[in-house]
Design a protein around this motif. Structure first.
Motif, mmCIF file in Angstrom:
data_model
loop_
_atom_site.group_PDB
_atom_site.id
_atom_site.type_symbol
_atom_site.label_atom_id
_atom_site.label_comp_id
_atom_site.label_asym_id
_atom_site.label_seq_id
_atom_site.Cartn_x
_atom_site.Cartn_y
_atom_site.Cartn_z
ATOM 1 N N THR A 123 0.812 -1.224 0.000
ATOM 2 C CA THR A 123 0.000 0.000 0.000
ATOM 3 C C THR A 123 0.840 1.266 0.000
ATOM 4 O O THR A 123 0.342 2.346 -0.316
ATOM 5 C CB THR A 123 -0.909 0.038 1.241
ATOM 6 O OG1 THR A 123 -0.093 0.105 2.415
ATOM 7 C CG2 THR A 123 -1.796 -1.214 1.304
ATOM 8 N N GLY A 124 2.107 1.143 0.378
ATOM 9 C CA GLY A 124 2.955 2.320 0.552
ATOM 10 C C GLY A 124 3.018 2.800 1.980
ATOM 11 O O GLY A 124 3.774 3.725 2.308
ATOM 12 N N ASP A 125 2.213 2.191 2.858
ATOM 13 C CA ASP A 125 2.219 2.562 4.271
ATOM 14 C C ASP A 125 3.105 1.638 5.102
ATOM 15 O O ASP A 125 3.213 1.819 6.325
ATOM 16 C CB ASP A 125 0.789 2.517 4.828
ATOM 17 C CG ASP A 125 -0.114 3.556 4.181
ATOM 18 O OD1 ASP A 125 0.391 4.657 3.880
ATOM 19 O OD2 ASP A 125 -1.302 3.270 3.970
ATOM 20 N N GLU A 126 3.717 0.652 4.468
ATOM 21 C CA GLU A 126 4.560 -0.292 5.194
ATOM 22 C C GLU A 126 5.806 0.418 5.732
ATOM 23 O O GLU A 126 6.325 1.341 5.088
ATOM 24 C CB GLU A 126 4.975 -1.446 4.275
ATOM 25 C CG GLU A 126 3.843 -2.361 3.831
ATOM 26 C CD GLU A 126 2.997 -1.791 2.698
ATOM 27 O OE1 GLU A 126 1.937 -2.371 2.389
ATOM 28 O OE2 GLU A 126 3.404 -0.751 2.110
ATOM 29 N N PRO A 127 6.310 0.006 6.891
ATOM 30 C CA PRO A 127 7.499 0.669 7.461
ATOM 31 C C PRO A 127 8.771 0.447 6.656
ATOM 32 O O PRO A 127 9.749 1.180 6.845
ATOM 33 C CB PRO A 127 7.616 0.037 8.862
ATOM 34 C CG PRO A 127 6.841 -1.228 8.796
ATOM 35 C CD PRO A 127 5.748 -0.994 7.811
ATOM 36 N N CYS A 128 8.779 -0.528 5.743
ATOM 37 C CA CYS A 128 9.975 -0.796 4.945
ATOM 38 C C CYS A 128 9.949 -0.062 3.611
ATOM 39 O O CYS A 128 10.491 -0.544 2.609
ATOM 40 C CB CYS A 128 10.129 -2.305 4.718
ATOM 41 S SG CYS A 128 8.657 -3.083 4.014
ATOM 42 N N CYS A 129 9.305 1.105 3.560
ATOM 43 C CA CYS A 129 9.241 1.910 2.333
ATOM 44 C C CYS A 129 10.315 3.002 2.356
ATOM 45 O O CYS A 129 10.583 3.601 3.398
ATOM 46 C CB CYS A 129 7.876 2.563 2.177
ATOM 47 S SG CYS A 129 6.534 1.421 1.781
#
Length: 474
Positions: free
Chosen positions: A406-412
């Motif tokens: 989604t783009g909200d993951e902490p690994c972005c």
């Protein structure tokens, strides 16, 4: 003005004979000589229409709603420096450049039914404009079988599906006449956007009619009749079939639909499109089809018919030789391991309507609704490849980023414009003052554009080769 558009005299004679009384030949010819308005469709698998409107406003793009498609717009944008097709938003699948009339068939395919379609067939899918539109209408649920006869065009189809974040698709590469016998009464809905003589495309291609002949039109119509019969057999009773072309002749349009009605009688009904959108009646035929001449809506010429299958008819018998199915369903323990590592490393959960299948070292995610068709037809690609196994676990694949993140993951990691350009050209990047370990999603303008892997202070590029671009980027 395309005054050099080639319109054969015999073709104009044919058009004058079928043009509705409220339209004039002078307007028809003038419309054919006008360039098309550019149009795009918002891909709601990536962004809502309201979000896109705000994005367009920030970029100075002027949007005009296309009346028959809630996600479609005519667009006025400055392309002097960067064509729309090379914008970051297009390359990450936020929108699809698609002719306005081409959006009509998929709109017609989805009446306001109470239950969503679980199985849909797109019989002639490349390059993927309607396939990705269907996937968005299905919200990536169920299964969408996208068939393309031309092997060379399957790669383009897959690249567009991948770019647009479609995960419920299975690709096949057959003459679509096989579906009636191989997958009888398998689909809730079918789109047959049939190969045709292309009479409606002269506004896009001034030479589209160079090889036109009446004999060729009649020959193509015979193929179309075979295809629509195949579609009928592959459709479940109660299901919908949309037949469409980008041509204008009655032989390739109305007569093909009447052929199906004459062949299967009361088992097929014409379903009127008169209330599909405001002003649809301007293109409505007596049967309830839409025969879109270019001057009616200032668009390409097009034809759309919606038919409903009301009864069952025995399909042609075929002999199948498929060989051994090369995939096996993952065990419960394997599924738990894959899900745990995907969550731990990328903070991604798998959707409930999919299953994990394995082939050698590859891990695939198939739609549940595809399972009844496995072993019945040979697919060239099914679902999405999410990982490759190796001795230390799993190496995650690009489509995890485009279809599940989604783009909200902490690994972005959000990229600057220079790094985003480098990424799309297939190069490794070094974000300023950053380093890390393991795999990471890369984003640009808060849109996930790929999956990379940290190597010290460098992110190794994981963009598939078919999506790499080499010049004139945003």
């Amino acid at each position: 003005m395309h005054s050099n558009v080639y319109l054969p005299d015999e073709f104009l004679h044919e058009m004058s004979a079928i043009l509705p009384a409220h339209l004039s030949m002078a307007d028809f010819i003038e419309s054919c000589q006008q360039p098309l308005r550019k149009s795009i469709r918002v891909n709601t698998l990536k962004m809502s229409v309201d979000q896109f409107k705000r994005l367009a406003n920030s970029k100075g793009w002027q949007l005009t709603q296309i009346p028959w498609c809630e996600t479609g717009f005519w667009i006025d944008a400055d392309e002097s420096e960067v064509p729309l097709g090379n914008t970051a938003e297009h390359m990450c699948g936020v929108f699809y450049i698609q002719e306005a009339s081409s959006m009509l068939p998929v709109t017609a395919l989805f009446p306001n039914q109470e239950t969503p379609f679980l199985s849909v067939l797109d019989m002639a899918a490349a390059p993927g404009s309607k396939t990705t539109q269907i996937a968005a209408m299905m919200d990536n649920g169920g299964v969408l079988v996208a068939n393309e006869f031309s092997s060379s065009r399957v790669k383009v189809l897959h690249a567009n599906i991948e770019r647009c974040g479609v995960r419920n698709c299975a690709l096949s590469n057959f003459d679509a006449r096989v579906f009636g016998g191989w997958l009888p009464e398998q689909f809730d809905a079918i789109l047959l956007d049939a190969p045709c003589s292309g009479e409606g495309t002269v506004r896009k291609d001034a030479d589209a009619m160079k090889n036109w002949s009446k004999a060729s039109t009649l020959a193509i119509a015979e193929t179309q009749k075979d295809l629509i019969e195949s579609a009928f057999h592959a459709l479940k009773p109660g299901g919908y079939l949309v037949y469409s072309t980008c041509t204008l002749s009655v032989e390739e349009n109305q007569q093909v639909c009447h052929h199906l009605k004459e062949t299967f009688g009361e088992n097929i009904e014409f379903d009127s499109l008169g209330s599909l959108f405001p002003d649809a009646e301007k293109a409505l035929t007596e049967e309830g089809f839409l025969h879109v001449f270019p001057q009616i809506y200032d668009s390409e010429g097009f034809f759309v018919a919606r038919l409903k299958k009301t009864g069952s008819v025995a399909a042609p018998e075929v002999k199948k030789r498929l060989g051994k199915f090369p995939f096996s369903k993952a065990s419960k323990r394997q599924v738990q391991d894959i899900e745990a590592q995907l969550q731990q490393q990328l903070h991604i959960s798998l959707p409930n309507d999919c299953q994990i299948w394995l082939r050698d070292d590859d891990v695939w995610l198939f739609p549940n609704a595809l399972e009844p068709m496995l072993g019945e037809l040979r697919f060239s690609r099914m679902g999405i490849k999410i990982a490759q196994t190796h001795k230390k676990g799993y190496r995650w694949q690009h489509q995890v980023a485009t279809t599940l993140a989604t783009g909200d993951e902490p690994c972005c990691v959000e990229l600057c414009i220079e790094d985003a350009r480098e990424w799309y050209m297939g190069r490794d990047i070094r974000p300023d003052n950053q380093s890390g370990k393991g795999e990471v999603f890369v984003t640009f303008n808060n849109q996930v554009i790929g999956l990379g892997k940290w190597v010290g202070n460098r992110i190794k590029n994981g963009l598939p080769r078919e999506l790499v671009r080499d010049k004139n980027l945003f």
